[in-house]
Design a protein around this motif. Structure first.
Motif, PDB file in Angstrom:
ATOM      1  N   THR A  98    -105.086  23.282 -10.378  1.00  0.00           N
ATOM      2  CA  THR A  98    -104.799  22.160  -9.694  1.00  0.00           C
ATOM      3  C   THR A  98    -105.857  20.969  -9.559  1.00  0.00           C
ATOM      4  O   THR A  98    -107.001  21.444  -9.333  1.00  0.00           O
ATOM      5  N   ASN A 104     -98.642  29.004  -5.766  1.00  0.00           N
ATOM      6  CA  ASN A 104     -98.843  28.551  -4.377  1.00  0.00           C
ATOM      7  C   ASN A 104    -100.286  27.702  -4.183  1.00  0.00           C
ATOM      8  O   ASN A 104    -100.650  27.158  -3.289  1.00  0.00           O
ATOM      9  N   SER A 134    -101.194  24.879  -5.634  1.00  0.00           N
ATOM     10  CA  SER A 134    -101.177  23.719  -5.604  1.00  0.00           C
ATOM     11  C   SER A 134    -100.753  23.093  -4.173  1.00  0.00           C
ATOM     12  O   SER A 134    -100.954  22.073  -3.612  1.00  0.00           O
ATOM     13  N   THR A 135    -100.158  24.131  -3.117  1.00  0.00           N
ATOM     14  CA  THR A 135     -99.766  23.728  -1.960  1.00  0.00           C
ATOM     15  C   THR A 135    -100.948  23.980  -0.939  1.00  0.00           C
ATOM     16  O   THR A 135    -100.916  23.541   0.061  1.00  0.00           O
TER      17      THR A 135
END
Length: 395
Positions: free
Chosen positions: A75, A356, A358-359
């Motif tokens: 990311t 997950n 990127s979150t």
């Protein structure tokens, strides 16, 4: 936005056009499917005549193999002043098979890296190569009988090449970590990999020569149509067609055409020359491209009548050995014992985990902002603007 209404923020006219087109699309797909169903018996008979369709239950394998899978993600959080770049790969153990075997990993294994880098167009390319490399390294180190990789066996070479082509103009910190690793050991005391470690792992995975370990790549999406061409169907791809033709436990093997003249790995960077014996790496890369990748076979396998056909890429050392081939099929069958699973369970779990990433990055950015804010003597709006994110990229 109303999560129950996917059209909530779209113009009404656009929604009407989309729904109208969906009817056209569904009709086209139905016609395409019906053309296969109407000729299913003849198409299957052609494959049976050439003795391509075989049954997994005819193979000698009841070893209850353990299984694991790897997947990676990266990311980039684009800020006004600089970028947050992160990459991670995880290795996840599958369902414990029946028998005396015990879990080898009580929790997933992983390697990761996060850095604050200057704006650079090549950041994503370097991160993609790092992600592919970490996946290979974790797969090689897994102590399981069968290790699944996400994507094709060619995919790591493509991503590694995208990264090595930009080593001289990519972010310095990321490039140095990609080439030379860093001072970090995971909980199994395995060091963070260097570029040479990654090449060694790739070579071992493609060989799959150890009798106690099988590596298999399972691409989710493919445009390959070797079987379709054989059957005279030009508007289908193999997995889509074989979902109609194969029954549960059936498989077929086709030699994969991996002699791709476009495959290469650019290792002419001065930074690689400074760190490694470049001729040694060139010989390894040449062996991978000229000998090992062309030695990969493709298997299409349907674990049950309620499972999709899987495309599996693995070494000829596996496909030519009926015992090892049976172990591979048994591992897949054991890891797809639920109707909801469209791929082996550890692959599904690894994919869920890395998505997950990127979150998590915005939360890391927020913690960094708080830390700076607590020790900042100037105008806080300057920091707020400098750390404002306007775009997130990743996979």
């Amino acid at each position: 936005m109303d999560l129950n209404n996917p059209f909530d923020e779209l113009p009404e006219g656009l929604v009407d056009d989309l729904l109208a087109n969906s009817k056209i699309i569904s009709n086209n797909m139905r016609v395409k499917f019906e053309s296969v169903m109407n000729n299913k018996s003849q198409l299957r008979e052609k494959l049976e005549t050439e003795k391509l369709i075989k049954n997994y239950t005819d193979l000698d394998a009841k070893t209850f193999p353990t299984a694991a899978a790897t997947d990676g993600s990266y990311t980039v959080e684009r800020l006004i002043s600089s970028d947050f770049a992160s990459v991670a790969a995880v290795a996840v153990e599958g369902l414990t098979p029946p028998g005396p075997e015990r879990r080898k990993w009580p929790k997933p294994r992983y390697f990761s890296h996060i850095d604050n880098v200057e704006h650079n167009e090549e950041t994503s390319q370097i991160l993609r190569g790092m992600s592919a490399g970490l996946e290979l390294y974790l797969a090689q180190k897994a102590p399981h009988d069968v290790i699944f990789l996400d994507g094709s066996m060619k995919t790591p070479l493509i991503y590694l090449n995208n990264a090595t082509e930009h080593l001289d103009d990519g972010p310095v910190g990321l490039v140095n970590t990609f080439i030379g690793g860093k001072n970090y050991y995971n909980e199994d005391k395995i060091p963070y990999p260097t570029f040479l470690d990654i090449i060694n792992a790739y070579e071992e995975i493609l060989k799959s020569s150890r009798s106690d370990k099988i590596y298999a790549a399972l691409p989710k999406y493919t445009t390959k149509n070797e079987i379709c061409k054989k059957l005279g169907l030009n508007n289908f791809e193999d997995r889509g067609l074989l979902n109609f033709l194969l029954n549960g436990n059936e498989y077929l093997i086709i030699p994969s055409d991996n002699s791709d003249s476009t495959l290469h790995l650019n290792i002419n960077s001065s930074k690689l020359n400074e760190k490694f014996d470049i001729n040694f790496i060139k010989n390894k890369v040449q062996n991978i491209i000229e000998n090992l990748l062309p030695d990969i076979d493709v298997i299409y396998f349907k674990p049950s009548n309620f499972s999709p056909v899987l495309r599996i890429e693995t070494s000829k050392s596996v496909t030519k050995n009926t015992h090892r081939l049976g172990i591979l099929f048994e591992a897949i069958t054991l890891q797809m014992n639920s109707l909801s699973l469209m791929e082996p369970y550890p692959l599904y779990l690894a994919d869920r985990m890395v998505k997950n990433l990127s979150t998590a990055l915005p939360a890391i950015k927020e913690e960094a902002f708080k830390e700076i804010m607590n020790n900042w003597n100037g105008n806080l709006s300057e920091i707020y603007m400098a750390m404002h994110g306007y775009r997130t990229e990743g996979r």
